[in-house]
Design a protein around this motif. Structure first.
Motif: not given
Lengths: 138, 304
Positions: B287-291
Motif C-alpha cells: 500500500x505504501x508503495x503506491x503512495x
C-alpha cells in the motif's frame, strides 16, 4: 645502448617495467609513421626498473588513457630540443572505449553501439565500474 | 530535468521530502485526486511485473492522470529489434513521464539519456529498483518513526537481490545503523556492496548463516526471495531456494516491535502463518508503495 634525444616530440617516462607494449598498443602508436622508440627495463633510481617510450613527433595523447594504464607515468613534451611541459598523471575519473563490460545482463551486451564507459569508484583500489550496470572491470 | 535511476540520485533530504509528501497523501487523498489531470504516464515493462506496474498505474490514476504502455517486450517494438534509445525517443513524445522496467541492467539510464520527459527506473535486471527502496523507506519510517539508530537484518538472497543492495546503500546514509546479513555462503552480499556502502562509511555489520541466532537484536527484518530468474543454472536455484523460511517459531525470540518487510512476491520464504503476526508489514508495504510513487510522480513532474 644509446637512443638519440628528440628535438620535437614526446617522452613517456616512468612507465612501470613491462607495461610499455600495452601502452604502445592502447595508444595506437603502431599507426604512426614517425620514429617511436620503446626502451624496456631501463635502470631507474625511483622505480628500480622502468620502461620509456619516445615519440619523434608532437601529437595529442589521451592523458586519461595513459593515467589509467599507469598513473605513475610522467610525460615530457619536447620542442626544439627543450623540455616545454612535464605532466604527471592520475587515474582518470572516466574512461571510454578501452574496457568492455563482461556482464551478460548489461545493456551494452545487446546494444553494442553504446559507448563502453567506465567510472572510477574506488581510487585506492583502482576500481572502475561500468557506467550502465556498475559491474567492476576485470 | 530530473530522472530517478538509482536511489542514490536522491539526497537524504529529498527522500525525507518524498516520505513527508506520501504521508500527506495518505492523510488527505482527496487533495491530490486531480493534481495530474491531463498528464500521461507511460509504463514500459520489457519484462513481466504485477505489483510494480499496477502500483505505478494506480498511483497515476489516483492523481487524476492517465496511463498507457505495454507489459512485455513481445508486445513492443523491442521484439522487432528497436533500440532502447529509439523506443524512448518515440514514447517520450506521447507521455509526460515514463516508468520503465527492463531485463538488461543500465537500460533505464540509457533511456534517461534520450528522453524528453522524466524517466523512472522500475527495475533493471539484478541492478537497481529505486522505487522499491523508496517503498521500503516509507514503510520503515511509518512503522518505526525514524531512519536512524536501527538494526536492520537482511535475510535470503543477498547476492542477486537488487532491493537489498539499494536499501543497504540508502540506509547507510543514516546515523546509528547496524546491518545483520543472513544468507547461505553462495548468496552473501557482494563484496563491492560491503566495501562501497558499509565499510567505507564505517558502519558496523555482522554476517550469519543462522537467522534464529541474530533474531533478538533486529529492529527490521527484510526477507527476500531466492529468484529463479537471476540464476543461469537451475540446479543452483533448486539447491538454494528453501535456505530460509520464516515461521512463527523463529520469531519467538524477536523484539515485540520488530517489523518484517518483504519486497514481494513471496514464494515460501515466509510461512503464511506469519501473515497475521502484528510485526508482519509486507502487505502494508504494498500500500505504501503506491503512495510513495504518487509523491515521486508529483516531484518529477514539478507539481509538488
Amino acid at each position: 645502448m644509446i637512443i638519440d634525444s628528440i628535438q620535437n616530440g614526446i617522452v613517456i617516462d616512468h612507465i612501470t617495467a613491462g607495461k610499455a607494449m600495452e601502452l604502445y598498443r592502447i595508444l595506437g602508436l603502431d599507426k604512426l609513421d614517425c620514429t617511436v622508440a620503446i626502451l624496456k627495463n631501463v635502470a631507474s633510481s625511483k622505480l628500480g626498473r622502468k620502461d620509456i617510450i619516445k615519440i619523434d613527433r608532437e601529437m595529442d595523447l589521451d592523458w586519461d588513457l595513459i593515467g589509467y594504464v599507469d598513473p605513475t607515468i610522467t610525460v615530457n613534451c619536447i620542442r626544439n630540443g627543450q623540455l616545454v611541459e612535464k605532466r604527471t598523471l592520475k587515474l582518470p575519473e572516466r574512461i571510454t572505449g578501452v574496457l568492455t563490460c563482461k556482464n551478460p545482463r548489461c545493456i551494452t551486451s545487446v546494444e553494442q553501439e553504446l559507448p563502453q564507459e567506465f567510472v572510477l569508484t574506488d581510487p585506492a583500489r583502482r576500481v572502475y565500474r561500468c557506467r550502465y550496470c556498475e559491474t567492476q572491470s576485470k | 530535468m530530473k530522472h530517478l535511476i538509482d536511489i542514490l540520485d536522491l539526497s537524504p533530504q529529498e527522500i525525507m521530502e518524498l516520505v513527508n509528501k506520501a504521508c500527506d497523501i495518505i492523510e488527505h487523498p482527496a487533495a491530490y485526486a486531480h493534481k495530474c489531470d491531463g498528464k500521461i504516464l507511460a509504463t514500459l515493462f520489457f519484462e513481466p511485473s504485477t505489483r510494480t506496474r499496477l502500483s505505478f498505474e494506480s498511483a497515476m490514476l489516483s492523481l487524476g492522470g492517465q496511463v498507457l504502455g505495454f507489459s512485455s517486450a513481445n508486445s513492443s517494438s523491442a521484439a522487432k529489434g528497436e533500440s532502447v534509445a529509439d523506443t524512448i525517443r518515440t514514447v517520450s513524445c506521447y507521455s509526460d513521464i515514463i516508468a520503465m522496467r527492463h531485463p538488461k541492467e543500465g537500460a533505464p539510464l540509457v533511456a534517461s539519456m534520450h528522453s524528453l520527459v522524466p524517466v523512472i527506473n522500475a527495475g533493471d535486471g539484478g541492478h537497481n529498483h529505486p522505487t522499491q527502496t523508496l517503498t521500503d523507506l516509507l514503510t520503515i519510517h511509518k512503522e518505526k518513526g525514524r531512519f536512524d539508530h536501527l538494526t536492520v537484518g537482511f535475510c535470503g538472497d543477498l547476492k542477486f537481490g537488487r532491493t537489498v543492495h539499494s536499501l543497504v546503500g540508502a540506509m547507510s546514509r543514516y546515523e546509528g545503523i547496524k546491518f545483520v546479513l543472513v544468507s547461505p555462503e553462495e548468496l552473501k552480499l557482494p563484496r563491492y556492496v560491503k566495501e562501497e556502502s558499509i565499510k567505507k562509511r564505517g558502519i558496523p555489520y555482522e554476517q550469519s548463516v543462522s537467522l534464529e541466532a541474530v533474531m533478538p537484536e533486529l529492529d527490521i527484518l527484510y526477507m527476500t526471495r531466492v529468484q529463479r530468474e537471476r540464476f543461469f543454472n537451475e540446479e543452483d536455484y533448486l539447491r538454494l531456494k528453501d535456505s530460509y523460511i520464516l515461521t512463527p517459531d523463529k520469531l519467538q525470540n524477536a523484539k515485540e516491535d520488530l517489523r518484517i518487510l518483504h519486497p514481494l512476491p513471496r514464494v515460501n520464504e515466509i510461512s503464511v502463518t506469519v501473515d497475521n503476526d502484528p510485526r508482519a508489514c509486507y502487505f502494508k508495504q504494498v500500500q505504501y508503495g503506491k503512495y510513495i510513487r504518487m509523491a515521486l510522480i508529483l516531484k518529477l513532474l514539478g507539481m509538488d
